[in-house]
Design a protein around this motif. Sequence first.
Motif, short mmCIF file in Angstrom:
data_model
loop_
_atom_site.label_atom_id
_atom_site.label_comp_id
_atom_site.label_asym_id
_atom_site.label_seq_id
_atom_site.Cartn_x
_atom_site.Cartn_y
_atom_site.Cartn_z
N LEU A 239 0.84 -1.19 0.00
CA LEU A 239 0.00 0.00 0.00
C LEU A 239 0.88 1.25 0.00
N GLU B 273 -0.31 -6.18 2.65
CA GLU B 273 -0.37 -6.18 4.11
C GLU B 273 -1.30 -5.05 4.56
N ASP B 274 -2.10 -5.32 5.56
CA ASP B 274 -3.03 -4.30 6.06
C ASP B 274 -2.28 -3.31 6.96
N ARG B 275 -2.24 -2.07 6.50
CA ARG B 275 -1.69 -1.00 7.34
C ARG B 275 -2.33 0.31 6.92
N THR C 33 -9.52 7.96 6.74
CA THR C 33 -8.13 7.54 6.53
C THR C 33 -7.12 8.55 7.06
N ILE D 170 -6.49 -5.60 0.49
CA ILE D 170 -6.24 -5.99 1.89
C ILE D 170 -7.06 -7.23 2.23
N ALA D 171 -8.35 -7.19 1.89
CA ALA D 171 -9.24 -8.32 2.22
C ALA D 171 -8.78 -9.62 1.57
N ARG E 177 -9.05 -1.52 -0.27
CA ARG E 177 -9.64 -2.40 0.75
C ARG E 177 -9.82 -3.82 0.24
#
Lengths: 426, 426
Positions: free
Chosen positions: B249, B280-282, B338, B274-275, B271
């Motif tokens: 991201l 990586e979710d950040r 955000t 990420i899902a 999103r």
Amino acid sequence: MAAAHTVAPSAPSSVSLGPAVALSCRECGERVPLGPVFACASCFGPLETAYRFPDEDPQALRRRIEAGPASIWRYAPLLPVPADVADRPNLNPGFTKLVRAGNLARELGVTGGLFIKDDSGNPTHSFKDRVVAIAVEAARAFGFTTLSCSSTGNLAGAVGAAAARAGLRSCVFIPHDLEAGKVVMAAVYGGDLVGIEGSYDDVNRFCSELIGDPLGEGWGFVNVNLRPYYAEGSKTLAYEICEQLGWQLPDQIVVPIASGSQLTKIDKGLRELIALGLVEDRPYRIFGAQAEGCSPVSRAFKDGHDVVRPVRPDTIAKSLAIGNPADGPYVLDIARRTGGAVEDVTDPEITDAIRLLARTEGIFAETAGGVTVGVTRKLIAFGQLDPSLTTVVLNTGDGLKTLDAVAGGPTVVIRPSLEAFRAVEL
Amino acid sequence: MAAAHTVAPSAPSSVSLGPAVALSCRECGERVPLGPVFACASCFGPLETAYRFPDEDPQALRRRIEAGPASIWRYAPLLPVPADVADRPNLNPGFTKLVRAGNLARELGVTGGLFIKDDSGNPTHSFKDRVVAIAVEAARAFGFTTLSCSSTGNLAGAVGAAAARAGLRSCVFIPHDLEAGKVVMAAVYGGDLVGIEGSYDDVNRFCSELIGDPLGEGWGFVNVNLRPYYAEGSKTLAYEICEQLGWQLPDQIVVPIASGSQLTKIDKGLRELIALGLVEDRPYRIFGAQAEGCSPVSRAFKDGHDVVRPVRPDTIAKSLAIGNPADGPYVLDIARRTGGAVEDVTDPEITDAIRLLARTEGIFAETAGGVTVGVTRKLIAFGQLDPSLTTVVLNTGDGLKTLDAVAGGPTVVIRPSLEAFRAVEL
């Protein structure tokens, strides 16, 4: 060109330009060290880059290329550039789309596969980004700090943009009466833009004088003293076409002729791929395309001459309007050797072909693209281009830069009402 | 919009649009079958595409994407398009360059990595090719034979070109007093181009009427009855940016706001990645950019409002001049959620930013690109954008289409002589 420019200058003694090892004279074969020179000191013939290519298994070399960046730098092992070129700040041109033109093929009766190599996808929307990118690396290697050229449009934008990204100063010379659009684009990159009171030929002559003068010290003129490197950029069109066809030679290829350099370098690129074993050796035909209003090579081809007689250009295809094309004789050689031809089309045929390509494939070409598409149609009608063979047609520029060629308006203008629209016949 | 357009039409009962399984209302969540509808029958909220995504190991999915074509079709598993979309005749837009903008970063003091996502590299040189390509597939699925839209320029060219390649008829509606350049490009693809005596809002209203009329039968309006599919094309900007950053991201992303759809779909795309475990979710921050002369979302953001008050646009950034942006409230949500912001710049700041980007990176942006670059500079100055973080700025169009914004000429005009040049101070 003055004799003073034909001797090797005080260039760095060991220049690192990848597989390029020397410059060699196209006429007499004499070799000189890599440097900012463009004419043979012995015979005044044009110098071109000579290479020592990788001695590599063709399969391995293909894989290495395919794993490379989506730009001309995937072919760095075959170009006069440092191995780390893709990591340097540059415009990364090339690897433009090879469009399968099914609709156009149906209209033209081509059954063997028709493709448009669409170079409007380059960063400044013409093939000039390819040649300038190579010249930038040569300029860096020779320690030049200013990038320069004479131009009638596409090259000015390409040099301005490339210099900006590379962190070089730029100073571009143009005829003072160019179309506003081209002037705006040439100026926007912030380099110096000098209008010359005179024709493109006057601009060219002025640049040649400048190279020999202290005023031009430290200046790399992409299409003059860097020309042996610059011109090699056109080879990448041949490389890309073959790779995009699945590492196959096209049967037929239609190329626009300005100086003729692009066509001769495409032929050079195809022959290199054969020599390296990257494509199977089989016959291919190269066709040259000119506008009737500037068709010295086409005339020489039809008259069976080896010499190209200069003309005074008068055509809407301004990016092809070079009346005395330096590589004309080489173009004649190549067209004859490969079984191709050189043909020309009128300005109305150019406009018509721009519209044909737009209507069938959604590609808005500049006038040079109208020339190649129009010539393709003519060559088919005359039986010189075989519609049952795989054919690639080059579009080297963008219609947004030559809007006047197809000026037009809405089909109809109405008030915003259904009644008004109902009354319209579309 | 009339209630008649909110009910499901007599669309084919089983439409094959890849992973798309239904349309769902963004407001109330109600689901309806895939069809050419755009507003919820229950609450009149906007419909958007709902998916059943592949249940695939992220590593395997990444590899599948990376092995795909160099266009938005590499993400076909995540888009409302048939699996064989890449084999159909279309413009294959997308996978444009993510340019590392080192020179611009130095000028702006960005140390965390600054990138321009340069969508001027698309086939008709704007991001509109992405959304139109998706709409073409929906049009085919629903059996439409005419592709249509209301437009002030970029969209008209994108629809005309895409329809030509796809073999569809096109009929595009524009205000009758558009700039000549945009009209020429819109007309060249051979579809019908109808000038409407009135503003862009009048054109829009007329198109809405036409959809409910028998005259509009068989017509797919890309930005009206095909909007739920069309809008999804903007997700590909998010996908490409993350893949080009090495499946990461970005920390910060600056997006222009016209209707606000592009920004909301970029958020949706991030999103989804990420899902699906593809990145990586950040945290990431999304910033919106408007021209001061059409800044209803920026004003609402600064005033802390949830509602966007319509304005009458007056700016050189015509491609962003939507006074009543449909997705404005969603943009406000996303910027606040955000940790981003919405900011605007004046017309002189837009022009200045176009020149800055051209001078530093050799990218000639249209006015919308001047807006995002100008806003980026302003956000840094105000401390809202962190220069130590990775930042991506969108350029969604091409300077050749908005030449008037930077009109300029040569630095100097001289006679073709060294004496004349020597007298010039550059």
